[in-house]
Design a protein around this motif. Structure first.
Motif, PDB file in Angstrom:
ATOM      1  N   LEU A 136       0.819  -1.214   0.000  1.00 56.93           N
ATOM      2  CA  LEU A 136       0.000   0.000   0.000  1.00 56.93           C
ATOM      3  C   LEU A 136       0.853   1.265   0.000  1.00 56.93           C
ATOM      4  CD1 LEU A 136      -2.838  -1.057   2.482  1.00 56.93           C
ATOM      5  CD2 LEU A 136      -2.977  -0.834  -0.008  1.00 56.93           C
ATOM      6  N   GLN A 137       2.098   1.140   0.431  1.00 59.02           N
ATOM      7  CA  GLN A 137       2.991   2.293   0.447  1.00 59.02           C
ATOM      8  C   GLN A 137       3.674   2.519  -0.901  1.00 59.02           C
ATOM      9  OE1 GLN A 137       5.704   1.425   3.598  1.00 59.02           O
ATOM     10  NE2 GLN A 137       4.346   2.184   5.195  1.00 59.02           N
ATOM     11  N   ALA A 138       3.501   1.601  -1.848  1.00 62.33           N
ATOM     12  CA  ALA A 138       4.190   1.702  -3.145  1.00 62.33           C
ATOM     13  C   ALA A 138       3.884   3.012  -3.880  1.00 62.33           C
ATOM     14  CB  ALA A 138       3.870   0.500  -4.019  1.00 62.33           C
ATOM     15  N   PRO A 139       2.615   3.476  -3.958  1.00 59.68           N
ATOM     16  CA  PRO A 139       2.381   4.752  -4.654  1.00 59.68           C
ATOM     17  C   PRO A 139       3.115   5.925  -4.006  1.00 59.68           C
ATOM     18  CG  PRO A 139       0.311   3.577  -4.343  1.00 59.68           C
ATOM     19  CD  PRO A 139       1.349   2.834  -3.579  1.00 59.68           C
ATOM     20  N   GLU A 140       3.167   5.938  -2.700  1.00 63.38           N
ATOM     21  CA  GLU A 140       3.875   7.011  -2.008  1.00 63.38           C
ATOM     22  C   GLU A 140       5.372   6.954  -2.331  1.00 63.38           C
ATOM     23  OE1 GLU A 140       4.861   8.381   2.577  1.00 63.38           O
ATOM     24  OE2 GLU A 140       3.223   6.979   2.199  1.00 63.38           O
ATOM     25  N   VAL A 141       5.927   5.740  -2.386  1.00 58.61           N
ATOM     26  CA  VAL A 141       7.341   5.584  -2.725  1.00 58.61           C
ATOM     27  C   VAL A 141       7.600   6.060  -4.152  1.00 58.61           C
ATOM     28  CG1 VAL A 141       9.160   3.867  -3.123  1.00 58.61           C
ATOM     29  CG2 VAL A 141       7.738   3.725  -1.077  1.00 58.61           C
ATOM     30  N   ALA A 188       9.752  10.196  -7.901  1.00 55.88           N
ATOM     31  CA  ALA A 188       9.554  11.245  -8.913  1.00 55.88           C
ATOM     32  C   ALA A 188      10.053  12.591  -8.385  1.00 55.88           C
ATOM     33  CB  ALA A 188       8.086  11.327  -9.301  1.00 55.88           C
ATOM     34  N   THR A 189       9.788  12.876  -7.132  1.00 55.85           N
ATOM     35  CA  THR A 189      10.260  14.122  -6.525  1.00 55.85           C
ATOM     36  C   THR A 189      11.779  14.157  -6.479  1.00 55.85           C
ATOM     37  OG1 THR A 189       8.265  14.201  -5.178  1.00 55.85           O
ATOM     38  CG2 THR A 189      10.106  15.579  -4.470  1.00 55.85           C
TER      39      THR A 189
END
Length: 192
Positions: free
Chosen positions: A139-144, A149-150
């Motif tokens: 579930l943390q993959a999108p945040e990673v 990208a940042t």
């Protein structure tokens, strides 16, 4: 003198040491314990060695021995490879973890039982906690990915990285040159 020598003969005479014998009732003799431990280890090593004295008759026995030695290193190396894959290609890793998230719970239970049986006395609850932790990590993959990208935006070769955007004070601070005595000296020497 006769009384003292009689008392000493009573305690230490006749090849006996009453003090040592009494002490050994309360405290183990270290030398005897070491000898017993050595004898026990020697017997264990002889027993372990006897296991390998049986000649293997065919290729099937050798194959099965090799097969029995594979699971632990395979699991250890596989786990390390997963960590490497997560660092090298996070998108590939995230896709695989999404696939793992789709495995039905009864199959996780079956896998947990097999692994528990193979490695001996492992608790099933550990496998279920591990699955829960994997789901939380996935579930943390999108945040990673957003963080990656940042981070990519801040590379020195990214266009517009030094752009001050709408911050007027920052723009003015960037445009104004600071006084640099070393640079002024260098300019004077170049002009002369």
């Amino acid at each position: 003198m006769g009384l003292i020598s009689g008392l000493l003969a009573l305690l230490f005479g006749g090849g006996r040491n009453v003090v040592r014998e009494t002490t050994e009732i309360f405290r183990e003799n270290a030398e005897s314990a070491a000898q017993r431990t050595t004898a026990l280890r020697s017997a264990a090593m002889v027993q372990f060695g006897a296991e390998f004295q049986v000649p293997r008759k065919g290729g099937f026995d050798r194959f099965m021995d090799g097969l029995n030695r594979l699971p632990r290193p395979a699991l250890a190396l596989g786990t390390l490879c997963l960590f490497l894959a997560a660092m090298i290609d996070p998108l590939w890793f995230a896709a695989r973890m999404q696939g793992i998230a789709l495995v039905p719970e009864p199959l996780w239970w079956l896998l947990g039982v097999i692994v528990s049986f193979y490695f001996g006395a492992r608790h099933q609850i550990k496998a279920q906690d591990f699955q829960r932790e994997i789901n939380q990590t996935v579930l943390q993959a999108p945040e990673v990915l957003a963080n990656l990208a940042t981070i990519r935006e801040f590379r020195e070769d990214s266009p517009g990285i030094a752009d001050t955007r709408s911050d007027a004070a920052l723009t003015e601070a960037v445009i104004q040159a600071d006084f640099n005595p070393a640079l002024e000296d260098w300019r004077r020497l170049r002009a002369a």
